[in-house]
Enzyme design. Structure first.
Site, PDB file in Angstrom:
ATOM      1  N   LYS A  49       0.842  -1.203   0.000  1.00  0.00           N
ATOM      2  CA  LYS A  49       0.000   0.000   0.000  1.00  0.00           C
ATOM      3  C   LYS A  49       0.876   1.252   0.000  1.00  0.00           C
ATOM      4  O   LYS A  49       0.614   2.213  -0.722  1.00  0.00           O
ATOM      5  CB  LYS A  49      -0.964  -0.031   1.193  1.00  0.00           C
ATOM      6  CG  LYS A  49      -2.044  -1.093   1.004  1.00  0.00           C
ATOM      7  CD  LYS A  49      -2.854  -1.410   2.260  1.00  0.00           C
ATOM      8  CE  LYS A  49      -3.814  -2.580   1.955  1.00  0.00           C
ATOM      9  NZ  LYS A  49      -4.571  -3.041   3.117  1.00  0.00           N
ATOM     10  N   GLN A  93      -5.045  -1.641   9.389  1.00  0.00           N
ATOM     11  CA  GLN A  93      -4.866  -2.953   8.775  1.00  0.00           C
ATOM     12  C   GLN A  93      -5.450  -4.060   9.664  1.00  0.00           C
ATOM     13  O   GLN A  93      -5.145  -4.144  10.846  1.00  0.00           O
ATOM     14  CB  GLN A  93      -3.370  -3.207   8.519  1.00  0.00           C
ATOM     15  CG  GLN A  93      -3.075  -4.494   7.778  1.00  0.00           C
ATOM     16  CD  GLN A  93      -3.640  -4.520   6.360  1.00  0.00           C
ATOM     17  OE1 GLN A  93      -3.515  -3.559   5.616  1.00  0.00           O
ATOM     18  NE2 GLN A  93      -4.285  -5.615   5.994  1.00  0.00           N
ATOM     19  N   ASP A 116     -11.390   2.367   3.944  1.00  0.00           N
ATOM     20  CA  ASP A 116     -11.597   0.926   3.812  1.00  0.00           C
ATOM     21  C   ASP A 116     -13.088   0.593   3.890  1.00  0.00           C
ATOM     22  O   ASP A 116     -13.477  -0.564   3.762  1.00  0.00           O
ATOM     23  CB  ASP A 116     -10.814   0.158   4.881  1.00  0.00           C
ATOM     24  CG  ASP A 116     -10.332  -1.197   4.363  1.00  0.00           C
ATOM     25  OD1 ASP A 116     -10.434  -1.427   3.144  1.00  0.00           O
ATOM     26  OD2 ASP A 116      -9.866  -2.013   5.165  1.00  0.00           O
TER      27      ASP A 116
END
Ligand code: NAP
Length: 290
Positions: A49, A93, A116
């Site tokens: 990322k 994450q 996200d």
């Protein structure tokens, strides 16, 4: 059989985003990645990322709280990032350590920075066909892969294996949205006679985390097969000691599929590309501070 090349399609998306970012005046979009602990898969995902952000011209910063961080401390960190006008996008994450309530953390991220798309507001917007929200990166990547591979979902029977918050549920909702117009079936661990259902799929999306679970007898000839699974199976012949396989038994399913994604090189790179797309969207939706 046609191989859907996720690396190539993701590279196209990233090139488009890079060209777009180059035209932006003032400060660049900024993404903060929060990784708690040293889970090897998370280390690798966060690195990818970061690399993609750099390639595009997005400012990215990784915060690495210790694995001992408490729920309250992590929530405080999220609150600080929410309040920071120089931060457009926040990604925490997954998975988080067991003592952390992951859902509470996802919910804590300000909806406008929740790139996200796992918070209540953004998932709700997917259910409401509201394009202003952020769609979770892996499901968004799956739809983008299908679109860019010329697969029109209208009227197609899409069967989704798995009902997780991260993949199964949102991808099913996206396929169901008016603009996709698919007929959707969602299967899970309590589904009876799974092969009978999967054999009726025009598009089969496997997201269960079971290595090579989907075999040729479960797939209709000509079906489009999207393999979301990323599973590490021991392999002494590899330097790493493992190899990556999907949820689909590629060798037996590929010859009869119409189109299929490989693992690696299918959905994975698209997840990263969609995170970058969402970051740019978050930047555009906020008032950039110089
Ligand atoms: P998850 O949270 O563990 O959910 C798995 C889902 O599969 C659950 O809904 C479970 O059913 C269902 N399931 C498990 N075994 C099953 C069986 N034998 N038959 C039918 N359904 C079954 O996993 P996830 O986060 O969705 O991830 C799924 C896979 O995708 C993993 O391999 C993960 O590494 C991978 N992944 C890849 C990406 C990417 O970028 N490519 C991103 C995210 C995840 P129940 O609900 O009944 O338990």
């Amino acid at each position: 059989m046609e191989l859907i090349d996720g690396n190539k399609i993701a590279a196209d998306v990233i090139a488009e985003l890079k060209a777009e970012v180059a035209t932006l005046p003032g400060r660049k979009p900024s993404l903060v990645l929060v990784r708690v602990g040293d889970d090897p898969a998370s280390v690798s995902y966060v690195k990818k990322k970061e690399q993609a952000a750099t390639a595009i011209g997005i400012d990215s910063r990784v915060i690495l709280p210790p694995v001992s961080i408490t729920q309250a401390e992590l929530e405080k960190l999220i609150d600080q990032l929410n309040a920071d006008r120089g931060v457009d996008a926040i990604l925490v994450q997954s998975p988080l350590p067991k003592h952390i309530d992951e859902l509470q953390i996802f919910r804590r991220i300000a909806p406008g920075k929740d790139v996200d798309g796992l918070g209540t507001m953004n998932l709700g917007k997917v259910a409401q066909d509201d394009a202003n929200g952020f769609v979770s990166c892996t499901p968004a990547g799956i739809i983008e892969l299908l679109t860019r591979s010329g697969v029109d979902l209208k009227g197609q029977h899409v069967v989704v294996l798995g009902r997780s918050l991260l993949v199964g549920k949102p991808v099913a909702l996206l396929a169901l949205q008016k603009k996709s117009n698919a007929t959707v079936t969602i299967c899970h661990s309590a589904t009876r006679d799974l092969p009978a259902i999967t054999r009726t799929a025009d598009v089969l999306i496997a997201a269960i985390g079971r290595p090579e679970f989907v075999t040729a007898d479960m797939v209709k000839p000509g079906a489009v097969v999207i393999d979301v699974g990323i599973n590490r199976v021991p392999d002494p012949a590899k330097k790493t000691g493992y190899r990556l396989v999907g949820d689909v038994h590629f060798a037996s399913v590929a010859p009869l599929a119409g189109k299929i994604t490989p693992v690696p090189g299918g959905v994975g790179p698209m997840t990263v590309a969609m995170l970058m797309k969402n970051t740019l969207k978050a930047y555009r939706q906020q008032k950039p501070s110089e």
